[in-house]
Design a protein around this motif. Structure first.
Motif, PDB file in Angstrom:
ATOM      1  N   ALA A  14       4.478  -0.245  -5.956  1.00  0.00           N
ATOM      2  CA  ALA A  14       3.314  -0.320  -5.667  1.00  0.00           C
ATOM      3  C   ALA A  14       2.873  -2.251  -6.848  1.00  0.00           C
ATOM      4  O   ALA A  14       1.280  -2.446  -6.436  1.00  0.00           O
ATOM      5  N   SER A  15       3.547  -2.807  -7.668  1.00  0.00           N
ATOM      6  CA  SER A  15       3.326  -4.307  -7.695  1.00  0.00           C
ATOM      7  C   SER A  15       3.268  -4.609  -6.581  1.00  0.00           C
ATOM      8  O   SER A  15       2.608  -5.449  -7.026  1.00  0.00           O
ATOM      9  N   VAL A  16       2.906  -4.626  -5.788  1.00  0.00           N
ATOM     10  CA  VAL A  16       2.894  -6.260  -4.260  1.00  0.00           C
ATOM     11  C   VAL A  16       1.105  -4.771  -4.317  1.00  0.00           C
ATOM     12  O   VAL A  16       1.031  -6.906  -4.008  1.00  0.00           O
ATOM     13  N   HIS A  17       0.569  -4.598  -4.582  1.00  0.00           N
ATOM     14  CA  HIS A  17      -0.935  -4.356  -4.226  1.00  0.00           C
ATOM     15  C   HIS A  17      -1.169  -5.365  -5.584  1.00  0.00           C
ATOM     16  O   HIS A  17      -2.733  -5.251  -5.546  1.00  0.00           O
ATOM     17  N   MET A  18      -0.637  -5.612  -6.400  1.00  0.00           N
ATOM     18  CA  MET A  18      -1.615  -6.452  -6.805  1.00  0.00           C
ATOM     19  C   MET A  18      -1.865  -8.246  -6.433  1.00  0.00           C
ATOM     20  O   MET A  18      -1.782  -8.769  -7.812  1.00  0.00           O
ATOM     21  N   LEU A  19      -0.641  -8.136  -5.778  1.00  0.00           N
ATOM     22  CA  LEU A  19      -0.732  -9.487  -4.991  1.00  0.00           C
ATOM     23  C   LEU A  19      -2.084 -10.302  -5.243  1.00  0.00           C
ATOM     24  O   LEU A  19      -2.619  -9.438  -4.077  1.00  0.00           O
ATOM     25  N   PHE A 170      -8.528  -0.178   4.032  1.00  0.00           N
ATOM     26  CA  PHE A 170      -6.909  -0.754   4.517  1.00  0.00           C
ATOM     27  C   PHE A 170      -6.162   0.252   4.174  1.00  0.00           C
ATOM     28  O   PHE A 170      -4.880   0.465   5.146  1.00  0.00           O
ATOM     29  N   GLU A 171      -5.740   1.072   3.812  1.00  0.00           N
ATOM     30  CA  GLU A 171      -4.496   2.394   2.991  1.00  0.00           C
ATOM     31  C   GLU A 171      -5.320   3.473   3.899  1.00  0.00           C
ATOM     32  O   GLU A 171      -4.105   4.160   4.360  1.00  0.00           O
ATOM     33  N   VAL A 345       9.196   8.525  -4.888  1.00  0.00           N
ATOM     34  CA  VAL A 345       9.985   7.453  -3.779  1.00  0.00           C
ATOM     35  C   VAL A 345       9.465   7.849  -2.448  1.00  0.00           C
ATOM     36  O   VAL A 345       9.212   7.028  -0.904  1.00  0.00           O
ATOM     37  N   GLY A 346       9.496   9.339  -1.966  1.00  0.00           N
ATOM     38  CA  GLY A 346       8.947  10.226  -0.990  1.00  0.00           C
ATOM     39  C   GLY A 346       7.570   9.224   0.017  1.00  0.00           C
ATOM     40  O   GLY A 346       7.527   9.259   1.160  1.00  0.00           O
ATOM     41  N   VAL A 347       6.628   9.454  -0.677  1.00  0.00           N
ATOM     42  CA  VAL A 347       5.396   9.164  -0.714  1.00  0.00           C
ATOM     43  C   VAL A 347       5.446   7.906  -0.828  1.00  0.00           C
ATOM     44  O   VAL A 347       4.484   7.291   0.455  1.00  0.00           O
ATOM     45  N   THR A 348       5.629   6.468  -1.359  1.00  0.00           N
ATOM     46  CA  THR A 348       5.642   5.627  -1.406  1.00  0.00           C
ATOM     47  C   THR A 348       6.389   4.811  -0.315  1.00  0.00           C
ATOM     48  O   THR A 348       6.301   3.999   0.544  1.00  0.00           O
ATOM     49  N   THR A 349       7.534   5.481  -0.013  1.00  0.00           N
ATOM     50  CA  THR A 349       8.880   5.430   1.611  1.00  0.00           C
ATOM     51  C   THR A 349       7.493   5.481   2.780  1.00  0.00           C
ATOM     52  O   THR A 349       7.454   4.808   3.770  1.00  0.00           O
ATOM     53  N   LEU A 350       7.223   6.993   2.813  1.00  0.00           N
ATOM     54  CA  LEU A 350       6.265   7.212   4.147  1.00  0.00           C
ATOM     55  C   LEU A 350       4.865   6.340   3.920  1.00  0.00           C
ATOM     56  O   LEU A 350       3.908   5.728   4.968  1.00  0.00           O
ATOM     57  N   ASP A 351       4.253   5.786   3.008  1.00  0.00           N
ATOM     58  CA  ASP A 351       2.500   5.317   2.613  1.00  0.00           C
ATOM     59  C   ASP A 351       3.364   4.321   1.758  1.00  0.00           C
ATOM     60  O   ASP A 351       2.226   4.871   0.349  1.00  0.00           O
ATOM     61  N   PRO A 352       3.728   2.956   1.833  1.00  0.00           N
ATOM     62  CA  PRO A 352       3.486   2.185   0.695  1.00  0.00           C
ATOM     63  C   PRO A 352       1.974   1.854   0.470  1.00  0.00           C
ATOM     64  O   PRO A 352       1.589   1.124  -1.111  1.00  0.00           O
ATOM     65  N   TRP A 353       1.013   2.304   0.686  1.00  0.00           N
ATOM     66  CA  TRP A 353      -0.269   1.875   0.564  1.00  0.00           C
ATOM     67  C   TRP A 353      -0.565   3.368  -0.305  1.00  0.00           C
ATOM     68  O   TRP A 353      -2.016   3.235  -1.042  1.00  0.00           O
ATOM     69  N   ALA A 354      -0.423   4.170  -1.143  1.00  0.00           N
ATOM     70  CA  ALA A 354      -0.703   5.571  -0.925  1.00  0.00           C
ATOM     71  C   ALA A 354      -0.551   4.943  -3.102  1.00  0.00           C
ATOM     72  O   ALA A 354      -1.604   5.217  -3.914  1.00  0.00           O
ATOM     73  N   PRO A 355      -0.051   4.140  -3.388  1.00  0.00           N
ATOM     74  CA  PRO A 355      -0.875   3.599  -4.793  1.00  0.00           C
ATOM     75  C   PRO A 355      -1.892   3.025  -4.996  1.00  0.00           C
ATOM     76  O   PRO A 355      -2.556   2.896  -5.786  1.00  0.00           O
TER      77      PRO A 355
END
Length: 807
Positions: A14-19, A170-171, A345-355
């Protein structure tokens, strides 16, 4: 410790999406290597507390792994972009329809996969076919078309605290938007071109069989949303009611609906399996009935989630059911919190843009609250209740009590999330959910699903129509109560955008308040929520002002804030028959700024790109006075509900003060009335704002002739000026630019608009006078602050820059 490691992985993702930008993969790999080396060093630490370095190293490693994997996926998606050479060009392309088409009064919109892949053209795009739905062919997933397409890079209005359309695109993996020119040619039909296409084709047919029986029903689109997750046709007014009453989560295929259907399927097969045999032996002897029931529940849940569109709440529900089912079959102990974290973890691994989706935080947050209050720590001690009717009544009262506690916990626990995501909370949500949850979940949704099933089977359409009618009757009856609650003055409470220290304080207070009995100060912790609820942004000092030119596309909307109140100059464009910039952009910004009433609303002239959002704004924010260059009350008389306000025409010479800021109209002259459309621009209200330190000039859509007259005005000089007519070539003349002598010029224009505003010649004229030229189509909303420390200009695309934003 495992839960904290998994949370660190999710936090890294999730923190990556603040960059603001994504570093090259080599830098990402270097950062991951550095974290691994740090972890190794911490593991070798021989201090007295050697367990803490090891735990810290594990958390850092999980955080870095989540961030690294997310950045790799993001970098690959960023590379699939539209080149500048291909932007805004008519390209002959073949494309495969991959998404469910949505229709409105302007045409159809759908996702597609470009088949003619060349350098500089992305694979997944969002296309619009602007034509009457009755005059064009129906767009169906799996169709292959060929036509001329004009593509644009993902772009949307960017305003502080507003909806980020580029993040939404983008998501979903959409790397360009475009429109069809002319009439495309249907080449072939490939319904099984891929698994995703086949799923969308099934969803299209599900919607097609439901529409005939719901076409004449007022809430037919809502029943379609409940049955198969298509929310595109739900009326905007209904969404407002759902938001005000806090039942938005019910008007979609939520986790509760998926779980109920999965449980029904699992229990049904479990009962059948126990009583069935195959070739002389009972089925339980071949395979335990529990395994068969769990498998059936998971398969049904998976299929239903696909029918719902596989959104974040559906993904979370499926992963939780899969984890619970797997743990039960393997006889592994699994607490509710571990199940929730593993699902995250399963959701963010499958879709890292979910956050990026608000539904991610609301879905997991709501389930987290329910896990906390359902863990047994809130329940009463085991008191004995006598048999008979008293036992029955006691059990029912306990159920109501637990339900009330759960609803109270959801209301308190989600307050910080609702404050940061929507700046609005529903005060009637507990009452509305008390009767809406059982009605929608136990009656309306099963009837809607039964109608869908019957309508899909030949010969059972009459039964499907009957079930759909029953579902609609129940929902319509429920809506009468919801409308009553939504129209109450106490239905919702608007919050200002909260700074992060107050948000953190509120989050701590919410978690503390939900602790079990016996925790000191549990009820007093609710006081930590008060600063967030009563916070209002600081107003400018006496004589200072804050001006925000909102990014509303091809239109104008400017907010002026002073020490004593606020003034709105123009209200943005009207986008379609049911939406405008007033509701979509201006009102959310006013709410985030803590503005609950307007001292003045000025509509420069009657064009829809300036006056299109007026009705929506007046419906949400009371205004003491409305000024315009035309007979505005007569224009509003056709609207059913228009709040009362004092009206006056703007004319040169009118002046007043607001918070120490002098306001004066410089145009139009007394008696000048715009009777013809071509005269509207010439009669625009021109307002001069003079504070203690700086001044600004708001020009509307005046042309060069009006500018020449104003250039003779002695009091025309200003530090900030809005470029007339969005920077049109026939405005911002040399004499006018020299007379104003502005330090900053702002043009409100739409991205790649057909008028080519602002014109390059206009930009050069202003720059020759020493002005800095700003434009909302490239810089987003512009905020100008004037106080004793100086004049400051903030560009939203620089201050709120994220890696997915179009440069």
């Amino acid at each position: 410790m495992l839960r904290f490691k998994l949370l660190a992985f999710v936090g890294g993702t999730a923190s990556v999406h603040m960059l603001p930008v994504i570093p090259h993969w080599a830098w990402s790999a270097s950062a991951l290597t550095a974290c691994c080396l740090l972890m190794a060093g911490l593991l070798r630490c021989r201090s007295a507390h050697k367990k803490w370095p090891r735990k810290l190293a594990d958390l850092l490693a999980c955080f870095a792994l989540g961030a690294f994997l997310a950045m790799l996926r993001i970098d690959l998606r960023l590379q699939d972009s539209l080149s500048l050479d291909n932007e805004n060009q008519a390209l002959a392309l073949r494309f495969l329809v991959t998404g469910l088409a949505t229709s409105d009064d302007r045409g159809q919109r759908f996702e597609a996969r470009v088949l003619d892949r060349t350098t500089g053209i992305p694979e997944v795009v969002m296309l619009s076919w602007y034509a009457s739905p009755r005059s064009v062919a129906e767009i169906i997933p799996g169709q292959v078309w060929r036509g001329r397409v004009v593509l644009k890079r993902p772009h949307g209005s960017l305003n502080p605290h507003g909806f980020d359309y580029e993040a939404y695109l983008f998501e979903r993996g959409i790397r360009a938007t475009g429109s069809l020119r002319g009439k495309p040619e249907l080449l072939s039909d490939r319904p099984y071109a891929g698994f995703g296409v086949a799923v969308q084709r099934i969803r299209h047919h599900a919607r097609a069989v439901l529409r005939p029986v719901l076409r004449d029903k007022r809430y037919g689109p809502v029943l379609i949303a409940l049955a198969m997750g298509d929310q595109a046709s739900v009326d905007k007014g209904d969404w407002a009611i759902f938001n005000r009453t806090g039942i938005t989560h019910l008007v979609s295929i939520s986790g509760l609906h998926v779980t109920m259907l999965a449980a029904l399927a699992g229990l049904s097969l479990l009962g059948i399996w126990k009583r069935s045999s195959w070739r002389g032996s009972h089925l339980p002897e071949r395979q335990p009935a529990q395994i068969a029931g769990a498998a059936a529940a998971l398969v049904v849940a998976w299929l239903y989630c696909l029918l719902a569109g596989w959104g974040v709440p559906a993904q979370r529900t499926f992963f939780m059911l899969a984890i619970v089912g797997g743990a039960a079959l393997l006889r592994l102990p699994m607490s509710g919190s571990r199940v929730l974290v593993l699902a995250a973890v399963g959701v963010t691994t499958l879709d890292p843009w979910a956050p990026l989706a608000p539904g991610f935080w609301l879905s997991f947050g709501a389930v987290g609250v329910l896990v906390l209050c359902g863990s047994g720590r809130w329940r009463n001690d085991g008191r004995q209740v006598s048999e008979g009717w008293r036992a029955w009544l006691g059990r029912r009262l306990d159920t109501l009590r637990e339900g009330g506690r759960a609803q109270a916990a959801l209301t308190i626990g989600l307050l910080p999330l609702l404050a940061v995501l929507f700046q609005q909370i529903s005060l009637v949500s507990p009452l509305a959910n008390a009767f809406a949850i059982p009605l929608v979940s136990l009656i309306v949704t099963p009837l809607a699903l039964g109608a869908l099933l019957c309508c899909a089977i030949p010969g059972l359409q009459p039964i499907g129509g009957l079930l759909a009618g029953l579902a609609h009757s129940v929902f319509a009856l429920m809506m009468k109560a919801l409308v009553f609650l939504a129209e109450a003055p106490f239905s919702s409470y608007a919050l200002a955008a909260v700074p992060w220290p107050l948000l953190l304080m509120a989050l701590v207070g919410a978690i503390w308040a939900m602790q079990p009995r016996g925790v000191p100060g549990r009820h007093m912790a609710l006081l930590l929520l008060l600063p967030m609820l009563v916070f209002r942004p600081a107003r400018p000092a006496e004589g200072a002002w804050r001006l925000t030119a909102l990014d509303v596309g091809q239109g104008a909307a400017i907010l002026l804030e002073t020490a004593e109140g606020a003034l709105l100059y123009d209200t943005g464009p009207k986008f379609s028959s049911d939406t405008d910039a007033g509701a979509r952009v201006v009102w959310p910004y006013l709410r985030a700024r803590g503005i609950r009433n307007l001292n003045d609303v000025i509509v420069s002239h009657a064009d829809l790109d300036h006056a299109g959002g007026l009705v929506s704004i007046l419906a949400e924010v009371p205004a003491s006075r409305v000024r315009a260059s035309y007979d505005l009350p007569d224009n509003l008389s056709r609207h059913a509900v228009v709040p009362t306000f004092a009206f006056s025409r703007c004319q040169a010479g009118q002046q007043w003060k607001l918070g120490g800021v002098h306001l004066e109209f410089l145009h139009p002259q007394a008696g000048q009335i715009a009777m013809k459309p071509k005269d509207r621009n010439a009669a625009s209200c021109v307002l001069r704002v003079s504070g203690s330190h700086h001044s600004a000039l708001l020009t509307g859509d005046i042309g060069s002739d009006q500018e020449k007259l104003l250039a003779k005005t002695e009091a025309l000089a200003a530090d900030v000026v809005m470029a007339a007519h969005h920077g049109s070539r026939f405005s911002s003349g040399k004499e006018f630019a020299r007379a104003v002598g502005a330090s900053h010029v702002i043009a409100q224009a739409g991205y790649l608009n057909r008028y080519r505003h602002p014109h390059p010649e206009v930009i050069r004229r202003w720059e020759r006078t020493g002005s800095v030229f700003h434009r909302t189509d490239r810089h987003g909303a512009l905020t100008v602050v004037s106080d004793k420390s100086g004049l400051r200009v903030e560009r939203a695309r620089e201050v709120h820059r994220r890696y997915w934003h179009t440069p």
